[in-house]
Scaffold this active site. Sequence first.
Site, PDB file in Angstrom:
ATOM      1  N   CYS A  53       0.829  -1.201   0.000  1.00 52.04           N
ATOM      2  CA  CYS A  53       0.000   0.000   0.000  1.00 52.04           C
ATOM      3  C   CYS A  53       0.868   1.258   0.000  1.00 52.04           C
ATOM      4  O   CYS A  53       2.027   1.231   0.442  1.00 52.04           O
ATOM      5  CB  CYS A  53      -0.889   0.036   1.232  1.00 52.04           C
ATOM      6  SG  CYS A  53      -2.167  -1.219   1.262  1.00 52.04           S
ATOM      7  N   GLU A  55       0.792   3.812   1.894  1.00 49.62           N
ATOM      8  CA  GLU A  55       1.250   4.232   3.223  1.00 49.62           C
ATOM      9  C   GLU A  55       2.520   3.492   3.630  1.00 49.62           C
ATOM     10  O   GLU A  55       3.454   4.075   4.183  1.00 49.62           O
ATOM     11  CB  GLU A  55       0.157   3.946   4.266  1.00 49.62           C
ATOM     12  CG  GLU A  55      -1.138   4.694   4.044  1.00 49.62           C
ATOM     13  CD  GLU A  55      -2.148   3.936   3.184  1.00 49.62           C
ATOM     14  OE1 GLU A  55      -1.730   3.286   2.208  1.00 49.62           O
ATOM     15  OE2 GLU A  55      -3.345   4.007   3.494  1.00 49.62           O
TER      16      GLU A  55
HETATM   17  N1  THU Z   1      -4.440   0.677  -1.135  1.00 50.55           N
HETATM   18  C1  THU Z   1      -3.509   1.546  -0.644  1.00 50.55           C
HETATM   19  O1  THU Z   1      -2.437   1.719  -1.242  1.00 50.55           O
HETATM   20  N2  THU Z   1      -3.781   2.209   0.499  1.00 50.55           N
HETATM   21  C2  THU Z   1      -4.946   2.126   1.171  1.00 50.55           C
HETATM   22  O2  THU Z   1      -5.113   2.819   2.169  1.00 50.55           O
HETATM   23  C3  THU Z   1      -5.990   1.179   0.742  1.00 50.55           C
HETATM   24  C4  THU Z   1      -5.703   0.408  -0.478  1.00 50.55           C
HETATM   25  C5  THU Z   1      -4.169  -0.015  -2.399  1.00 50.55           C
HETATM   26  C6  THU Z   1      -3.862  -1.480  -2.314  1.00 50.55           C
HETATM   27  C7  THU Z   1      -4.266  -1.955  -3.705  1.00 50.55           C
HETATM   28  O3  THU Z   1      -3.185  -1.717  -4.581  1.00 50.55           O
HETATM   29  C8  THU Z   1      -5.396  -1.016  -4.104  1.00 50.55           C
HETATM   30  O4  THU Z   1      -5.304   0.109  -3.241  1.00 50.55           O
HETATM   31  C9  THU Z   1      -6.786  -1.634  -3.977  1.00 50.55           C
HETATM   32  O5  THU Z   1      -6.976  -2.178  -2.718  1.00 50.55           O
END
Ligand code: THU
Length: 130
Positions: A53, A55
């Site tokens: 993710c 973050e």
């Molecule tokens: N995702 C993030 O990068 N941060 C978040 O807070 C929630 C979800 C990403 C993970 C994945 O690549 C996409 O969003 C869909 O879940």
Amino acid sequence: MEWNLLVEAAWQAREHAYAPYSEFAVGAALLADDGRVFVGCNVENLSYGLTRCAEQVAVGAAVAAGARKFLGVAVVADSGVPISPCGACRQVLAEFGVPRVLLANRSSRLEFRLEELLPRATAGILDRGE
Ligand code: THU
């Protein structure tokens, strides 16, 4: 907390998201206590569970540059409502005590204390207090 710069940095980082599977781009920007800003975007993988993710990528970039104390993080996506960090990211943010979290889409922002998003993150683990 002056969020505008951080939100803008997060939108810029989002431009680099590698999200060929979900096609859902996310950006994050983390403000260190010395004023430095570290950004991240989501980095997906063909083996879906290896996806990182935005973050977590921002935290990794910051720690690799020697930053460990933070004032806040902004997370942005072009979502219907402001995006909410997954449980794993809340735990990673808690590891470094990131106190404030701003969640934004194109039209609105929500601000939280990390304690609201992940109560009792450390209590009892390795005999820690809250
Ligand atoms: N995702 C993030 O990068 N941060 C978040 O807070 C929630 C979800 C990403 C993970 C994945 O690549 C996409 O969003 C869909 O879940």
